[in-house]
Design a protein around this motif. Sequence first.
Motif, PDB file in Angstrom:
ATOM      1  N   ALA A  78      81.288 -28.585 -14.042  1.00 31.69           N
ATOM      2  CA  ALA A  78      80.626 -27.927 -12.931  1.00 31.69           C
ATOM      3  C   ALA A  78      79.179 -28.410 -12.822  1.00 31.69           C
ATOM      4  O   ALA A  78      78.523 -28.696 -13.822  1.00 31.69           O
ATOM      5  CB  ALA A  78      80.674 -26.413 -13.117  1.00 31.69           C
ATOM      6  N   LEU A  79      78.683 -28.503 -11.568  1.00 35.15           N
ATOM      7  CA  LEU A  79      77.352 -29.040 -11.305  1.00 35.15           C
ATOM      8  C   LEU A  79      76.524 -28.058 -10.505  1.00 35.15           C
ATOM      9  O   LEU A  79      77.068 -27.168  -9.830  1.00 35.15           O
ATOM     10  CB  LEU A  79      77.457 -30.359 -10.523  1.00 35.15           C
ATOM     11  N   PRO A  80      75.194 -28.218 -10.540  1.00 35.49           N
ATOM     12  CA  PRO A  80      74.358 -27.450  -9.611  1.00 35.49           C
ATOM     13  C   PRO A  80      74.652 -27.900  -8.178  1.00 35.49           C
ATOM     14  O   PRO A  80      75.350 -28.885  -7.949  1.00 35.49           O
ATOM     15  CB  PRO A  80      72.931 -27.828 -10.040  1.00 35.49           C
ATOM     16  N   PRO A  81      74.130 -27.221  -7.167  1.00 38.54           N
ATOM     17  CA  PRO A  81      74.381 -27.616  -5.773  1.00 38.54           C
ATOM     18  C   PRO A  81      73.955 -29.064  -5.506  1.00 38.54           C
ATOM     19  O   PRO A  81      72.900 -29.517  -5.959  1.00 38.54           O
ATOM     20  CB  PRO A  81      73.536 -26.617  -4.970  1.00 38.54           C
ATOM     21  N   GLN A  82      74.807 -29.802  -4.764  1.00 39.15           N
ATOM     22  CA  GLN A  82      74.537 -31.195  -4.420  1.00 39.15           C
ATOM     23  C   GLN A  82      74.288 -31.297  -2.909  1.00 39.15           C
ATOM     24  O   GLN A  82      75.169 -31.000  -2.098  1.00 39.15           O
ATOM     25  CB  GLN A  82      75.729 -32.079  -4.803  1.00 39.15           C
ATOM     26  N   PHE A  83      73.063 -31.753  -2.518  1.00 37.16           N
ATOM     27  CA  PHE A  83      72.686 -31.818  -1.108  1.00 37.16           C
ATOM     28  C   PHE A  83      73.120 -33.156  -0.499  1.00 37.16           C
ATOM     29  O   PHE A  83      72.822 -34.239  -1.025  1.00 37.16           O
ATOM     30  CB  PHE A  83      71.170 -31.677  -0.949  1.00 37.16           C
ATOM     31  N   THR A  84      73.840 -33.055   0.622  1.00 39.27           N
ATOM     32  CA  THR A  84      74.159 -34.250   1.423  1.00 39.27           C
ATOM     33  C   THR A  84      73.124 -34.442   2.521  1.00 39.27           C
ATOM     34  O   THR A  84      72.676 -35.556   2.791  1.00 39.27           O
ATOM     35  CB  THR A  84      75.565 -34.123   2.043  1.00 39.27           C
ATOM     36  N   PRO A  86      71.134 -29.498  10.284  1.00 42.07           N
ATOM     37  CA  PRO A  86      72.261 -29.097   9.432  1.00 42.07           C
ATOM     38  C   PRO A  86      71.896 -29.252   7.957  1.00 42.07           C
ATOM     39  O   PRO A  86      71.286 -30.236   7.549  1.00 42.07           O
ATOM     40  CB  PRO A  86      73.367 -30.068   9.843  1.00 42.07           C
ATOM     41  N   CYS A  87      72.283 -28.276   7.166  1.00 43.33           N
ATOM     42  CA  CYS A  87      72.127 -28.355   5.712  1.00 43.33           C
ATOM     43  C   CYS A  87      73.528 -28.367   5.107  1.00 43.33           C
ATOM     44  O   CYS A  87      74.252 -27.365   5.163  1.00 43.33           O
ATOM     45  CB  CYS A  87      71.319 -27.164   5.194  1.00 43.33           C
ATOM     46  N   GLU A  88      73.915 -29.485   4.527  1.00 46.89           N
ATOM     47  CA  GLU A  88      75.254 -29.655   3.964  1.00 46.89           C
ATOM     48  C   GLU A  88      75.143 -29.729   2.444  1.00 46.89           C
ATOM     49  O   GLU A  88      74.461 -30.607   1.906  1.00 46.89           O
ATOM     50  CB  GLU A  88      75.906 -30.921   4.522  1.00 46.89           C
ATOM     51  N   VAL A  89      75.823 -28.801   1.757  1.00 45.43           N
ATOM     52  CA  VAL A  89      75.726 -28.695   0.299  1.00 45.43           C
ATOM     53  C   VAL A  89      77.135 -28.655  -0.294  1.00 45.43           C
ATOM     54  O   VAL A  89      78.004 -27.924   0.197  1.00 45.43           O
ATOM     55  CB  VAL A  89      74.954 -27.427  -0.122  1.00 45.43           C
ATOM     56  N   PHE A  90      77.326 -29.433  -1.361  1.00 41.48           N
ATOM     57  CA  PHE A  90      78.620 -29.464  -2.066  1.00 41.48           C
ATOM     58  C   PHE A  90      78.528 -28.624  -3.338  1.00 41.48           C
ATOM     59  O   PHE A  90      77.588 -28.773  -4.129  1.00 41.48           O
ATOM     60  CB  PHE A  90      78.984 -30.909  -2.401  1.00 41.48           C
ATOM     61  N   PHE A  91      79.534 -27.740  -3.535  1.00 43.57           N
ATOM     62  CA  PHE A  91      79.598 -26.878  -4.717  1.00 43.57           C
ATOM     63  C   PHE A  91      80.875 -27.183  -5.491  1.00 43.57           C
ATOM     64  O   PHE A  91      81.970 -27.171  -4.908  1.00 43.57           O
ATOM     65  CB  PHE A  91      79.606 -25.398  -4.317  1.00 43.57           C
ATOM     66  N   THR A  92      80.745 -27.407  -6.776  1.00 42.76           N
ATOM     67  CA  THR A  92      81.927 -27.499  -7.644  1.00 42.76           C
ATOM     68  C   THR A  92      82.384 -26.085  -8.014  1.00 42.76           C
ATOM     69  O   THR A  92      81.627 -25.118  -7.932  1.00 42.76           O
ATOM     70  CB  THR A  92      81.604 -28.290  -8.920  1.00 42.76           C
ATOM     71  N   PHE A  93      83.670 -25.971  -8.431  1.00 40.92           N
ATOM     72  CA  PHE A  93      84.236 -24.649  -8.736  1.00 40.92           C
ATOM     73  C   PHE A  93      83.603 -24.059  -9.996  1.00 40.92           C
ATOM     74  O   PHE A  93      83.453 -24.727 -11.009  1.00 40.92           O
ATOM     75  CB  PHE A  93      85.745 -24.754  -8.939  1.00 40.92           C
ATOM     76  N   LEU A  94      83.203 -22.823  -9.877  1.00 39.99           N
ATOM     77  CA  LEU A  94      82.726 -22.039 -11.021  1.00 39.99           C
ATOM     78  C   LEU A  94      83.281 -20.629 -10.861  1.00 39.99           C
ATOM     79  O   LEU A  94      83.033 -19.961  -9.853  1.00 39.99           O
ATOM     80  CB  LEU A  94      81.197 -22.007 -11.056  1.00 39.99           C
ATOM     81  N   ARG A 107      78.527 -17.028  -7.546  1.00 37.21           N
ATOM     82  CA  ARG A 107      78.154 -16.929  -6.139  1.00 37.21           C
ATOM     83  C   ARG A 107      77.582 -18.266  -5.654  1.00 37.21           C
ATOM     84  O   ARG A 107      76.907 -18.965  -6.408  1.00 37.21           O
ATOM     85  CB  ARG A 107      77.119 -15.820  -5.943  1.00 37.21           C
ATOM     86  N   THR A 108      77.872 -18.595  -4.414  1.00 39.39           N
ATOM     87  CA  THR A 108      77.298 -19.799  -3.798  1.00 39.39           C
ATOM     88  C   THR A 108      76.466 -19.350  -2.604  1.00 39.39           C
ATOM     89  O   THR A 108      76.962 -18.665  -1.700  1.00 39.39           O
ATOM     90  CB  THR A 108      78.409 -20.758  -3.328  1.00 39.39           C
ATOM     91  N   GLU A 109      75.188 -19.729  -2.618  1.00 39.29           N
ATOM     92  CA  GLU A 109      74.263 -19.289  -1.577  1.00 39.29           C
ATOM     93  C   GLU A 109      73.555 -20.506  -0.975  1.00 39.29           C
ATOM     94  O   GLU A 109      73.160 -21.434  -1.696  1.00 39.29           O
ATOM     95  CB  GLU A 109      73.223 -18.334  -2.150  1.00 39.29           C
ATOM     96  N   VAL A 110      73.374 -20.480   0.344  1.00 37.89           N
ATOM     97  CA  VAL A 110      72.624 -21.513   1.073  1.00 37.89           C
ATOM     98  C   VAL A 110      71.743 -20.795   2.095  1.00 37.89           C
ATOM     99  O   VAL A 110      72.231 -19.945   2.841  1.00 37.89           O
ATOM    100  CB  VAL A 110      73.569 -22.511   1.792  1.00 37.89           C
ATOM    101  N   ASN A 114      73.887 -21.779  -7.234  1.00 33.74           N
ATOM    102  CA  ASN A 114      75.101 -21.263  -7.862  1.00 33.74           C
ATOM    103  C   ASN A 114      74.774 -20.945  -9.313  1.00 33.74           C
ATOM    104  O   ASN A 114      73.594 -20.975  -9.704  1.00 33.74           O
ATOM    105  CB  ASN A 114      76.266 -22.260  -7.730  1.00 33.74           C
ATOM    106  N   ALA A 115      75.804 -20.661 -10.111  1.00 31.82           N
ATOM    107  CA  ALA A 115      75.548 -20.261 -11.495  1.00 31.82           C
ATOM    108  C   ALA A 115      74.969 -21.386 -12.327  1.00 31.82           C
ATOM    109  O   ALA A 115      74.395 -21.143 -13.399  1.00 31.82           O
ATOM    110  CB  ALA A 115      76.851 -19.761 -12.135  1.00 31.82           C
ATOM    111  N   ARG A 116      75.107 -22.624 -11.868  1.00 38.18           N
ATOM    112  CA  ARG A 116      74.587 -23.766 -12.615  1.00 38.18           C
ATOM    113  C   ARG A 116      73.127 -24.072 -12.311  1.00 38.18           C
ATOM    114  O   ARG A 116      72.483 -24.823 -13.033  1.00 38.18           O
ATOM    115  CB  ARG A 116      75.420 -25.008 -12.311  1.00 38.18           C
ATOM    116  N   GLY A 117      72.599 -23.552 -11.219  1.00 39.70           N
ATOM    117  CA  GLY A 117      71.204 -23.821 -10.923  1.00 39.70           C
ATOM    118  C   GLY A 117      70.903 -23.702  -9.447  1.00 39.70           C
ATOM    119  O   GLY A 117      71.740 -23.312  -8.628  1.00 39.70           O
ATOM    120  N   GLU A 118      69.680 -24.020  -9.126  1.00 38.74           N
ATOM    121  CA  GLU A 118      69.187 -23.920  -7.750  1.00 38.74           C
ATOM    122  C   GLU A 118      68.504 -25.228  -7.370  1.00 38.74           C
ATOM    123  O   GLU A 118      67.877 -25.884  -8.203  1.00 38.74           O
ATOM    124  CB  GLU A 118      68.205 -22.748  -7.627  1.00 38.74           C
TER     125      GLU A 118
END
Length: 411
Positions: free
Chosen positions: A82-88, A107-115, A119-122, A177-181
């Motif tokens: 699992a990774l912190p949020p990845q910005f495209t 547009p803000c496009e962010v990729f989240f891996t499963f954890l 919670r996933t917040e943008v 997410n739980a991995r970071g901001e």
Amino acid sequence: MGSAGCSQVSWHLVFLVLCLFVTGLVDGFNERHPQGPRLIIGVVRSAYEGNYTCIVTFKDHGRTYNLTRTVKMKVVGSPNKALPPQFTSPNEKVVYELEAGDDLVLPCEVFFTFLKDSRTEVWWTIDGKNTDDIMDVKVTQSEIPRRFEDKTIIRTLTVAKATPEDLKRNYTCYARNARGEGHSQAIVRMKVAAPKYTVELACGLGATILLVVVLIVIYHVYWLEMVLFYRAHFGTDETILDGKEYDVYVSYARNAEEEEFVLLTLRGVLENEFGYKLCIFDRDSLPGGIVTDETLSFIQKSQRLLVVLSPNYVMQGTQALLELKAGLENMASKGNIKVILVQYKVIKKSKVKELKQAKAALTIIKWKGEKSKFPKGRFWKELQLELPVKKIIRSSSLDGQEPSYVSLRNV
């Protein structure tokens, strides 16, 4: 019951089921096999996702009963990867350049891996203030599911009819997410207005292009006149100290029509108007001499060999062919004479090898009868271009005007 995700979660998946007769249904699977009342999946793969059913068979009072229980397995991402949020987007490579009054869409496009249980917040901020606290902006959000419960969230910020002040603000997208901001800032710029002198630049460019086109057309139409003008004013006189007695040796077929053309027309213009010294064999040779020797001597003493082509010229055994061969041989070997071809009349077919070679290698100046008689016409300009550069000093007439060319019609 439990669930696991491909090889990212675990290498073993154990199903604890209360059944004893499962072995016959899973024979032949290498990575999925029963072990007592349990089903072991050695390597979890995405293809193994689905429903698994345990069947228990028992007898009661002579009757056979089957009991079943189905377990659904979902394959998810491994928490180890699992990774912190990845910005495209936004990113530093994309610049949003707008004019005042345009709609600003970011547009803000962010990729989240499963954890699991994360919670996933943008969210967007404008000058550090959360957009939830700003009334005049519009924010929409969409979610795109991926494999193994990964997902991409797109949160779009819209500022309708942005003012110059809006285009100078700081727009930053945040994700957590739980991995970071993390965060990424959108690069927004105001489009530079076109300078007021665009019309002047366009007119100047158009005038320059028009001038170039006009010069090209003028050169294409008047290139002969331009070259002759340059020769007359800046060219070096080729007849000074050249060691030649004649400027031009004229070779032609000896019959009445060609003789009239050479003696009246060619000689009249080249000698009287252009000032060249011509060598015409029948006029300048001494009686009693050997024709061959005198012909070769005259050609050696001339800068140019002017060949007047006609059907009579290519007749075998004529003196004209001797002159042509001697001139071509001299031009090829010594290079101290240049051959000029003037087509007086069209030669349809010719077996003379030297003439074929000359026509293939040299420019042919065509005589067009009445159209070519005027001394300032194109024929004479093309011919003069092939002749040696020679300075001609003309004396002014008594009334101070330049002497006019003699019309060939009056010759």
